[in-house]
Scaffold this active site. Structure first.
Site, PDB file in Angstrom:
ATOM      1  N   SER A 216      39.482  47.212  46.353  1.00  9.94           N
ATOM      2  CA  SER A 216      40.594  46.326  46.687  1.00  9.94           C
ATOM      3  C   SER A 216      40.772  46.300  48.208  1.00  9.94           C
ATOM      4  O   SER A 216      39.826  46.002  48.920  1.00  9.94           O
ATOM      5  CB  SER A 216      41.852  46.781  45.938  1.00  9.94           C
ATOM      6  OG  SER A 216      42.868  45.824  46.003  1.00  9.94           O
ATOM      7  N   GLU A 339      39.743  40.048  36.958  1.00  8.16           N
ATOM      8  CA  GLU A 339      40.721  40.013  38.045  1.00  8.16           C
ATOM      9  C   GLU A 339      41.306  38.622  38.262  1.00  8.16           C
ATOM     10  O   GLU A 339      42.336  38.487  38.916  1.00  8.16           O
ATOM     11  CB  GLU A 339      40.090  40.529  39.328  1.00  8.16           C
ATOM     12  CG  GLU A 339      39.880  42.021  39.295  1.00  8.16           C
ATOM     13  CD  GLU A 339      39.511  42.594  40.642  1.00  8.16           C
ATOM     14  OE1 GLU A 339      40.363  43.224  41.276  1.00  8.16           O
ATOM     15  OE2 GLU A 339      38.355  42.415  41.046  1.00  8.16           O
TER      16      GLU A 339
END
Length: 426
Positions: A216, A339
């Site tokens: 991330s 995601e």
């Protein structure tokens, strides 16, 4: 950040208090500025050295400045047996750990197999949207993955680092540019990598075999190190791993002038407006007073992350990669499961609303219609439609066309950049 790497298995957070620790002769290591005493774990057959500073504390006049290297030595043996607080940040990653945060947070942790000699090194950069997280998070203590490396007969030493977050690490605007203080967070990471080069051999690590590794926002940090200073290779790492992030598509780049209203709002809320040097004034504000401002609606419109400063980040990640200005090392990259669902806006119920979403990213009407045709509203061919790590919200909250929206956003925000990077590296 919903799906940490599967090998980052949760084991006890406060290793010093865990039953796996055996009271025996503590491991020690002598680094350039002094000697540290760590902890030995008989269960994992590992040594832990926790909360070691890699920079001067960014306090007082060093707040909102680039991190400064350590410049003192000490003769006594110091304990490295507890994680330091995480850096000042805001979000669930902080709350779950009791909000143990501090400005004095520029530390790292070393987890090594006992008896390590000349081993490769993996440096973990945590995620959290550049606003939260830290290396004391139990998901990231590295014991499990280092143990697995030994079982796999490919042992390595794990290092995890802290870096400054939110405004503490990514304040921007004209005053920040004039002070040379842009991109403090990723520069913190850079300084930690220099510390590793200078000291990891003392732990049994090989400084020529360092891999940087993150997920991330941590993967975005990895990407920034790949393109830092126009891709200058300072010999800090020989490989990189990025999960759900990287040097492309991870930042919203704004000019100092575009960012300025956010800076001015912080200055106003801290009563620094009439100061002849507003940045110097912000350095004097009580930590908790400033934190309350930063954790309020005052910063609701701010974008936290690396910005183009002409120095550390000389252009957008896309342009730097496309023009070959990146460190030429092996690069492993990928994305977490589903995601698109995690990041897609909710409540898209009609094709008209979907077209508005597409056009908000810049395409004209004709292009938006083409994209809509490529992402038809046919749930049967959509993505699986699970929200990893969270209970699914109601159908009404997601919107009738949520699978379509999630597929499009997943490709736009995640896979387009992944494919571009894979093609470029190849």
């Amino acid at each position: 950040m919903f799906n940490p790497l599967p090998l980052l298995k949760v084991v006890p957070l406060v290793l010093a208090l865990s039953t796996v620790i055996v009271a025996q002769d503590a491991p020690t290591v002598k680094v350039l500025n002094g000697t540290y005493s760590g902890i030995h774990s008989s269960t994992y057959n590992q040594d832990y050295f926790l909360g070691i500073p890699f920079a001067q504390p960014p306090l007082g006049d060093l707040r909102f400045r680039q991190a400064q290297p350590l410049n003192t030595t000490f003769n006594e043996t110091r304990n490295a047996t507890e994680y330091s607080p995480q850096c000042m940040g805001y979000g669930s990653d902080q709350w779950v750990l009791g909000n143990i945060i501090s400005e004095d947070c520029l530390t790292l942790n070393v987890v090594r197999p006992t008896g390590a000699q000349n081993l490769p090194v993996g440096v973990w950069i945590h995620g959290g949207g550049n606003t939260q997280g830290g290396s004391r998070d139990p998901r990231y203590n590295l014991s499990f993955i280092v143990e697995q490396s030994v079982y796999s007969k490919a042992p390595f030493i794990g290092v995890s680092i802290n870096y400054r977050l939110q405004a503490w690490g990514y304040l921007f605007g004209k005053e920040i540019m004039e002070a040379g203080s842009a991109n403090m967070g990723v520069r913190d990471q850079r300084l930690a990598l220099h510390w590793v080069q200078e000291n990891i051999a003392a732990f049994g690590g090989d400084p020529t075999k360092v891999t940087i590794w993150g997920e991330s926002a941590g993967a975005s940090g990895v990407g920034m190190q790949l393109v830092a200073y126009g891709g200058r290779d300072d010999g800090l790492f020989r490989g990189a791993i990025a999960e759900s992030g990287g040097p492309v598509g991870s930042s919203r780049y704004l000019t100092p002038e575009q960012w300025q209203p956010n800076y001015d709002a912080i200055v106003s809320a801290t009563n620094c407006t009439n100061s002849t040097d507003t940045l110097a004034c912000l350095r004097t504000i009580d930590r908790d007073v400033l934190s309350n401002v930063l954790n309020s609606s005052v910063t609701a419109d701010a974008s936290w992350g690396p910005q183009i400063d002409g120095d550390f980040l000389q252009d957008s990640g896309t342009k730097l990669i496309d023009s070959g200005r990146f460190v030429k090392v092996p690069f492993l990259l990928g994305r977490n499961h589903d995601e698109g669902t995690s990041f897609a806006p909710k409540g898209i119920n009609t094709t008209e609303e979907f077209l508005e979403l597409v056009q908000s990213a810049g395409p004209d009407n004709a292009t938006a219609l083409t994209i809509a045709a490529l992402y038809p509203d046919i749930p049967e061919i959509g993505i699986p439609g699970t929200l990893v790590g969270r209970p699914p919200p109601s159908q009404a909250a997601l919107g009738v066309q949520w699978k379509r929206t999630a597929s499009y956003i997943g490709d736009l925000r995640q896979h387009a950049s992944r494919r571009f990077l894979a093609q470029t590296w190849a």
